[in-house]
Motif scaffolding. Structure first.
Motif, PDB file in Angstrom:
ATOM      1  N   GLY A 144      75.329  -4.935  26.658  1.00 55.81           N
ATOM      2  CA  GLY A 144      74.398  -3.896  27.066  1.00 55.81           C
ATOM      3  C   GLY A 144      75.115  -2.721  27.702  1.00 55.81           C
ATOM      4  N   LYS A 145      74.362  -1.872  28.393  1.00 53.99           N
ATOM      5  CA  LYS A 145      74.941  -0.682  29.032  1.00 53.99           C
ATOM      6  C   LYS A 145      75.499  -1.077  30.384  1.00 53.99           C
ATOM      7  CE  LYS A 145      72.270   2.623  26.385  1.00 53.99           C
ATOM      8  NZ  LYS A 145      71.452   3.852  26.390  1.00 53.99           N
ATOM      9  N   LEU A 146      76.738  -1.487  30.357  1.00 54.70           N
ATOM     10  CA  LEU A 146      77.383  -2.081  31.520  1.00 54.70           C
ATOM     11  C   LEU A 146      78.250  -1.096  32.278  1.00 54.70           C
ATOM     12  CD1 LEU A 146      78.173  -4.648  33.139  1.00 54.70           C
ATOM     13  CD2 LEU A 146      79.981  -5.022  31.445  1.00 54.70           C
ATOM     14  N   LYS A 195      81.495  -7.525  35.566  1.00 54.57           N
ATOM     15  CA  LYS A 195      80.723  -8.532  34.834  1.00 54.57           C
ATOM     16  C   LYS A 195      81.492  -9.842  34.795  1.00 54.57           C
ATOM     17  CE  LYS A 195      77.136  -9.614  32.179  1.00 54.57           C
ATOM     18  NZ  LYS A 195      75.734  -9.496  32.625  1.00 54.57           N
ATOM     19  N   VAL A 255      72.860  -9.336  23.271  1.00 49.90           N
ATOM     20  CA  VAL A 255      71.741  -8.890  24.090  1.00 49.90           C
ATOM     21  C   VAL A 255      70.723  -8.189  23.212  1.00 49.90           C
ATOM     22  CG1 VAL A 255      71.062  -7.382  25.963  1.00 49.90           C
ATOM     23  CG2 VAL A 255      73.160  -8.706  26.151  1.00 49.90           C
ATOM     24  N   GLY A 256      71.223  -7.382  22.257  1.00 52.45           N
ATOM     25  CA  GLY A 256      70.340  -6.683  21.340  1.00 52.45           C
ATOM     26  C   GLY A 256      69.866  -7.585  20.225  1.00 52.45           C
ATOM     27  N   TYR A 259      80.967  -4.106  24.511  1.00 58.76           N
ATOM     28  CA  TYR A 259      81.114  -5.274  23.640  1.00 58.76           C
ATOM     29  C   TYR A 259      82.414  -5.994  23.988  1.00 58.76           C
ATOM     30  CZ  TYR A 259      77.442  -3.018  20.958  1.00 58.76           C
ATOM     31  OH  TYR A 259      76.256  -2.439  20.580  1.00 58.76           O
ATOM     32  N   ASP A 289      77.235   3.883  21.296  1.00 59.60           N
ATOM     33  CA  ASP A 289      75.839   3.689  21.705  1.00 59.60           C
ATOM     34  C   ASP A 289      75.716   3.429  23.199  1.00 59.60           C
ATOM     35  OD1 ASP A 289      76.858   1.138  21.972  1.00 59.60           O
ATOM     36  OD2 ASP A 289      75.536   0.199  20.491  1.00 59.60           O
ATOM     37  N   ASN A 344      77.477  -8.679  23.042  1.00 56.68           N
ATOM     38  CA  ASN A 344      76.857  -7.387  23.316  1.00 56.68           C
ATOM     39  C   ASN A 344      76.378  -7.436  24.758  1.00 56.68           C
ATOM     40  OD1 ASN A 344      75.059  -5.260  23.666  1.00 56.68           O
ATOM     41  ND2 ASN A 344      74.178  -5.438  21.623  1.00 56.68           N
ATOM     42  N   ARG A 388      76.858   0.940  24.836  1.00 58.40           N
ATOM     43  CA  ARG A 388      76.905  -0.480  25.160  1.00 58.40           C
ATOM     44  C   ARG A 388      78.345  -0.984  25.186  1.00 58.40           C
ATOM     45  NH1 ARG A 388      72.099  -3.606  24.250  1.00 58.40           N
ATOM     46  NH2 ARG A 388      70.303  -2.260  23.896  1.00 58.40           N
TER      47      ARG A 388
END
Length: 697
Positions: A694-696, A644, A19-20, A673, A669, A692, A671
């Motif tokens: 994200g902030k899940l 998810k 994602v990043g 993974y 961070d 990645n 996030r």
């Protein structure tokens, strides 16, 4: 190029779905763009999912819109419509009445070599318009750029069951040259040229330059021949030579150690012209050789212009694509090569049959080719075709074993989009079979993973959240390296690690505590009543929260309700176990289970729930969360909540959907993974997907 492989010796690569923003392999080598995978087409779509269908050698029609591949098991040609290369469509098959070994196109005609000794000419409307008796068993077929000549390598392949496969074995092979205007066939004898079995040349592959000159590889004879197709005369012939390659793995011992050395004949398989004077070979080896690389030769002098040495195997190791089980044989086995000029840049594409990848090289300077990308493929990539007119590269893979979810495919890669991001190791750190993932306390950009029983001894690998493996730590017990089937890892705040170790019929499931140097401090067994119901499919994940260590059991235990798995809590103070039940989704095919557990906070946990299916049959690849009660008795069932669905992400790479999503971590961070386990390339495509999310959580 016949189907001589089994599915037990397969291979690995790793795609990073991010994602990043993560630097791409192409960008790392100074290029702003590269090739990205657009689609994967299973050959069975041209028949039925229960059919045995392979895709070995392929060509692309003159308009660039149809892939035609040889399907040896089905004794047919297969057609794929790539008008939209991101959404290929099945376009039918054409029976050949025998096993096709190669296919090429001449204008609107298709030319299929069939193992029983025929060249079948097919019209644009898929009618067989001509059949030419080749007089022997063909392998490769090529068409001159001028359109005037067709060349077919008549291998008359030796029988490996006769005299141990030793040469010579009659009848001798030769080059069949066909005048495309008159369809007259001329045989060019290739006997008396090589020092290896000169009476039994076995031509394997042929390529033609703009001067109507063919280069022919005599693989088992370790020889190369340049033939004028206009005159039928041999212009030059020379040995492919031998090379000493150091810094390679030569022992099949469940570890990758680039410390060995081989001296081997190149024995090239695929060949392709780069210019009218230079050609490249893929040095697979067969009879008694294989140098594990590829070479550029000067056709006029026979001199080696450049040789890959150990570089291609080192690349495979860095990208997690090295097939350790082939270490004592021919390693990654470069199988085929193709050339194409894209946007003015000349590229060579090298297929690794055992590594399941295609390596891309910029050959602007043929004396110093530059590796630019590794393209992960499905199992046994055999054919590779460059289609510069459409900015495409087509790879056909022959391995077909529906029982383990491995299918023959055609894959399409395109130039110009963002290339696939990939996980890569530094300093040659070997890796694969990443069976778990953990954050590193106090570090925003660090993760750790662990290798499972595919490799020994067990190693803890350190990596960045950007996808670079840059450290390794060997697990030891009583001062000696030890191999566990480590399926879970968590890095501890106070230093050290917990491992979840899956048992077998002869070894117990264990919870193992390590110090910061990877030394075993404690091995904790499961309660006897639980241990009695688990052998394989046992511990698959581990998490730590306060003074408790939590584990996930993969499959339903004997005696537990159907479609449930166990979540265990080990109290490190009281040294006692307590258990919860986790409700599993019912899998449409196969089974479902747990493969990871992560502490989100003191009360909430996240798990990976997955089925055991790959490719189009994959249905369950999900992250769920659940809360645990503060106290309980018995084995209550938790309530799970969806967090998810990973299946769309796994599909977004346009490859073969991986079955083993086995690692999950919430990094410093914030996030989340996830990573798949590539089984060390054994009975799997070998591709690892690192996500990645994200902030899940």
């Amino acid at each position: 190029m016949s189907l001589r492989r089994t599915s037990s010796a397969l291979v690995s690569v790793l795609a990073l779905a991010a994602v990043g923003a993560v630097p791409t392999a192409a960008a790392a080598h100074g290029r702003a763009d590269g090739f990205t995978r657009l689609s994967t087409f299973p050959a069975y779509l041209n028949s039925s999912i229960g059919d045995t269908a392979a895709a070995e050698i392929s060509t692309v029609t003159e308009d660039g819109r149809t892939v035609v591949y040889t399907d040896s098991p089905g004794e047919r040609l297969g057609f794929v419509d790539i008008t939209n290369p991101s959404k290929p469509q099945p376009a039918g098959t054409l029976a050949m009445g025998g096993e096709p070994t190669s296919v090429a196109h001449l204008g609107g005609l298709l030319l299929a070599a069939v193992a029983d000794g025929r060249l079948v000419v097919v019209s644009a409307s898929r009618k067989i318009v001509r059949t030419i008796d080749l007089g022997g068993q063909p392998d490769s077929v090529a068409v001159a750029p001028s359109g005037r000549y067709i060349a077919v390598a008549i291998e008359n392949e030796r029988d490996e069951d006769v005299n141990g496969g030793a040469l010579p074995q009659g009848p001798a092979g030769y080059l069949a040259v066909i005048d495309a205007k008159t369809w007259k066939l001329t045989k060019v004898a290739l006997t008396g040229l090589s020092t290896v079995a000169p009476t039994d040349p076995e031509p394997e592959y042929v390529s033609i330059n703009s001067r109507d000159e063919a280069v022919v590889s005599l693989q088992e004879n370790n020889h190369l021949v340049v033939v004028s197709l206009a005159t039928g005369k041999i212009k030059k012939h020379f040995t492919a030579g031998a090379v000493t390659v150091s810094g390679v793995d030569t022992v099949d011992d469940d570890r990758i150690a680039l410390t060995g050395s081989i001296t081997a004949k190149r024995e090239p398989d695929g060949v392709t012209w780069i210019t009218d004077e230079l050609f490249a070979t893929a040095n697979e080896g067969d009879y008694e050789g294989g140098s594990r690389g590829w070479t550029i030769f000067n056709a006029k002098t026979g001199a080696v212009v450049w040789d890959a040495g150990n570089a291609l195997e080192h690349i495979a190791v860095s990208y997690g694509q090295y097939p350790d089980k082939r270490s004592d044989a021919k390693g990654i086995e470069p199988e085929n090569v193709a050339f194409g000029r894209f946007h003015g840049v000349p590229y060579v594409f090298v297929n690794s049959e055992r590594g399941n990848f295609t390596a891309v090289y910029d050959v602007s300077n043929p004396r110093k080719p530059k590796f630019t990308q590794l393209l992960p493929t499905t199992n046994g990539p055999e054919g590779v075709v460059a289609v510069p007119s459409r900015g495409l590269v087509v790879v056909s893979s022959e391995e077909e074993d529906a029982s383990i979810g491995i299918r023959g495919t055609v894959q399409v890669f395109g130039l110009g989009a963002n290339p696939t991001n990939q996980l890569i190791s530094r300093n040659g750190i070997p890796w694969g079979a990443l069976s778990a993932l953990s954050a590193v306390p106090g570090r925003k950009d660090r993760l750790v993973s662990v290798t499972d029983a595919v490799y020994t001894p067990t190693r803890i690998l350190g990596l960045t959240t950007g996808g670079t493996i840059d450290s390794q730590l060997t697990v030891t017990k009583d001062g000696t390296p030890i191999g566990y089937d480590a399926e879970g890892i968590v890095a501890r705040k106070q230093g050290g690690y917990w491992l979840a170790v899956e048992g077998s019929a002869s070894t117990p499931n264990l919870l193992v505590r390590l110090d910061a140097k990877g030394r075993v401090q404690e091995e904790i067994t499961l309660p006897a009543d639980v241990a009695a119901t688990i052998t394989t499919n046992g511990l698959e994940g581990v998490a730590e929260s306060g003074t408790s260590v939590w584990v996930a059991v993969q499959r339903t235990l004997k005696g537990d309700p159907a479609n449930t798995a166990r979540i265990g809590r080990y109290d490190t103070v009281t040294k006692t176990w307590s258990w919860l039940l986790y409700p599993l989704d019912a899998a449409p095919t196969g089974w479902s289970g747990l493969s990871e557990i992560v502490a989100v906070d003191g009360n909430m946990f996240a798990v990976i729930e997955r089925d055991n299916q790959r490719g189009p049959l994959a249905a369950i690849k999900k992250i769920y969360t659940f809360d645990v009660p503060r106290t309980w008795s018995g084995t209550p069932t938790v309530t799970k909540k969806p967090a998810k669905d990973l299946l769309p992400i796994l599909k977004s790479g346009n490859g073969w959907v991986q079955d083993k999503v086995e690692g999950l971590a919430i990094a410093g961070d914030g996030r989340t993974y996830a990573v798949t386990d590539n089984d060390g390339l054994d009975d799997a495509t070998g591709e690892t997907v690192f996500m990645n999310l994200g902030k899940l959580l």
